[in-house]
Design a protein around this motif. Sequence first.
Motif, short mmCIF file in Angstrom:
data_model
loop_
_atom_site.label_atom_id
_atom_site.label_comp_id
_atom_site.label_asym_id
_atom_site.label_seq_id
_atom_site.Cartn_x
_atom_site.Cartn_y
_atom_site.Cartn_z
N PHE A 1 0.80 -1.23 0.00
CA PHE A 1 0.00 0.00 0.00
C PHE A 1 0.83 1.28 0.00
O PHE A 1 0.32 2.37 -0.24
CB PHE A 1 -0.96 0.01 1.20
N GLY A 2 2.14 1.16 0.29
CA GLY A 2 3.02 2.33 0.23
C GLY A 2 2.93 3.25 1.43
O GLY A 2 3.28 4.43 1.33
N TYR A 3 2.51 2.73 2.58
CA TYR A 3 2.40 3.58 3.77
C TYR A 3 3.05 2.90 4.97
O TYR A 3 3.29 1.70 4.98
CB TYR A 3 0.92 3.88 4.09
N TYR A 4 3.37 3.72 5.99
CA TYR A 4 3.96 3.18 7.22
C TYR A 4 3.32 3.87 8.41
O TYR A 4 2.61 4.88 8.27
CB TYR A 4 5.47 3.40 7.22
N LEU A 5 3.55 3.31 9.59
CA LEU A 5 3.01 3.87 10.83
C LEU A 5 4.15 4.49 11.63
O LEU A 5 5.25 3.91 11.71
CB LEU A 5 2.32 2.79 11.65
N ASP A 6 3.91 5.62 12.21
CA ASP A 6 4.92 6.36 12.98
C ASP A 6 5.41 5.50 14.16
O ASP A 6 4.63 5.12 15.02
CB ASP A 6 4.31 7.65 13.50
N PRO A 7 6.72 5.18 14.21
CA PRO A 7 7.27 4.35 15.30
C PRO A 7 7.00 4.94 16.68
O PRO A 7 6.77 4.20 17.64
CB PRO A 7 8.77 4.31 15.00
N TRP A 8 7.03 6.28 16.78
CA TRP A 8 6.81 6.92 18.08
C TRP A 8 5.38 6.67 18.56
O TRP A 8 5.14 6.39 19.74
CB TRP A 8 7.06 8.43 17.97
N VAL A 9 4.42 6.76 17.64
CA VAL A 9 3.02 6.53 17.98
C VAL A 9 2.82 5.07 18.39
O VAL A 9 2.12 4.77 19.36
CB VAL A 9 2.10 6.89 16.80
N LEU A 10 3.45 4.14 17.67
CA LEU A 10 3.35 2.72 18.02
C LEU A 10 3.91 2.46 19.42
O LEU A 10 3.31 1.75 20.22
CB LEU A 10 4.10 1.87 17.00
N THR A 11 5.06 3.06 19.72
CA THR A 11 5.68 2.90 21.04
C THR A 11 4.76 3.43 22.13
O THR A 11 4.60 2.81 23.19
CB THR A 11 7.03 3.63 21.09
N ASN A 12 4.14 4.57 21.87
CA ASN A 12 3.22 5.18 22.83
C ASN A 12 2.01 4.28 23.10
O ASN A 12 1.59 4.11 24.25
CB ASN A 12 2.77 6.55 22.30
N LEU A 13 1.47 3.67 22.04
CA LEU A 13 0.32 2.78 22.18
C LEU A 13 0.70 1.49 22.91
O LEU A 13 -0.10 0.94 23.67
CB LEU A 13 -0.27 2.46 20.81
N ILE A 14 1.94 1.04 22.68
CA ILE A 14 2.43 -0.15 23.39
C ILE A 14 2.54 0.15 24.88
O ILE A 14 2.14 -0.66 25.73
CB ILE A 14 3.79 -0.60 22.82
N GLU A 15 3.07 1.31 25.22
CA GLU A 15 3.24 1.70 26.62
C GLU A 15 1.89 1.85 27.32
O GLU A 15 1.79 1.61 28.53
CB GLU A 15 4.03 3.01 26.70
N LYS A 16 0.86 2.24 26.58
CA LYS A 16 -0.47 2.38 27.16
C LYS A 16 -1.21 1.05 27.23
O LYS A 16 -2.34 0.97 27.72
CB LYS A 16 -1.29 3.38 26.33
N GLY A 17 -0.58 -0.02 26.73
CA GLY A 17 -1.18 -1.34 26.79
C GLY A 17 -2.29 -1.58 25.79
O GLY A 17 -3.13 -2.47 25.98
#
Length: 380
Positions: free
Chosen positions: A331-347
């Motif tokens: 699809f030619g898109y990616y997800l912001d690593p910082w946002v992913l890390t933040n969502l991981i930290e929030k469980g």
Amino acid sequence: MAFIRVALYLHVPFCIKKCPYCDFYSLPHVPSSEEEKTYLKAVKTEVLYLKDFVEKLSGTALNITTFYAGGGTPSLLSPGFYQEFFEFLSSQFRFTPVELTLEANPDTITPEKLKGFVEAGFNRLSLGVQSLSEKGLKTLQRTYNLKTALKALENASSLFSNLSVDFIFGWKGQGLKTLKEEIKKALSFSPTHLSFYELTLEHEVSFSGFSPNKPVDLFYRFIEDTLESQGYVRYEISNYAKPGFECKHNLFYWEVKPYVGLGPSAVSRITNLRWQNPQDLKAYVETLLNQKKLPLTPLETLNPLEFAKEYVFMGLRLKKGIDLRTLSAKFGYYLDPWVLTNLIEKGLIERKGNRVSLTSQGRLFHNQVVKLLWKTMEKA
């Protein structure tokens, strides 16, 4: 000509009664035998036009891998309707479905009719009991009582080795004790698949059975814990299955694979083109039988961002989640690593290599998580 594997859906718009919470296109009308014949003729005509349309559109022919009759109430139609329709499909396409599902309501089936559906070719039944509580059935304004629902489960389980049972939970007056009893009754028939949908109102509807302040998270956790202790896997937000009995048809939607819909209101998508039939039975039949053309409207071309968004939205409904490499390569898109890390930290999400999925807590906030990820894709 090359073949493309697709899921085929048939929308049957007839119902005994229109449920107050239902957002699907349906009519409170039981079709006569003549009306059934007219509907079959219209659907067959759509198949002929659609075959030519798809072959010109994509340069491929259809290989129908799954079939699903939904509604409405598909079990209001006769087994003969489906037998004739399947024979017709076999004459027009490579029709080799590994799964053929029929949605049914408890008060529209008899042992004889169920046998007829099996003989027609169905190998999976999705029984919409919605509740196995007398109070729940009355609150949801169903057209049958608990005795009828239990008898339908008994008959269905004796004829279908692949049986799905659909529930609506969160209705006014339902507590965990009632829900526990409902699940216990359902499990006594050994279904291979169960669906639990939270009662929501898509539009402003006057419905006394709706309780907006229900502790939904408690219901979801109770359902998940109870069913997983019995060997069911929550493979999708609202769906649980014994291993190997996941709904193959619905996985085409959740995995963003091509699908074709027949009947009024049905939606189709081949490659990046999507279209929908009119939500009007009369207009649908008139267009096909009198105007001699496909009733599709509108024809929409998905751009790469829209396609990528659909992949994220649908994929995160699944237990296995999405693959970041697929998102990037296809699809030619990616997800912001910082946002992913933040969502991981929030469980809310978890990441294993390139695969991202929602946690049990995250499934309660699917839409919010998806919208946040969409924003990172839009910036990209």
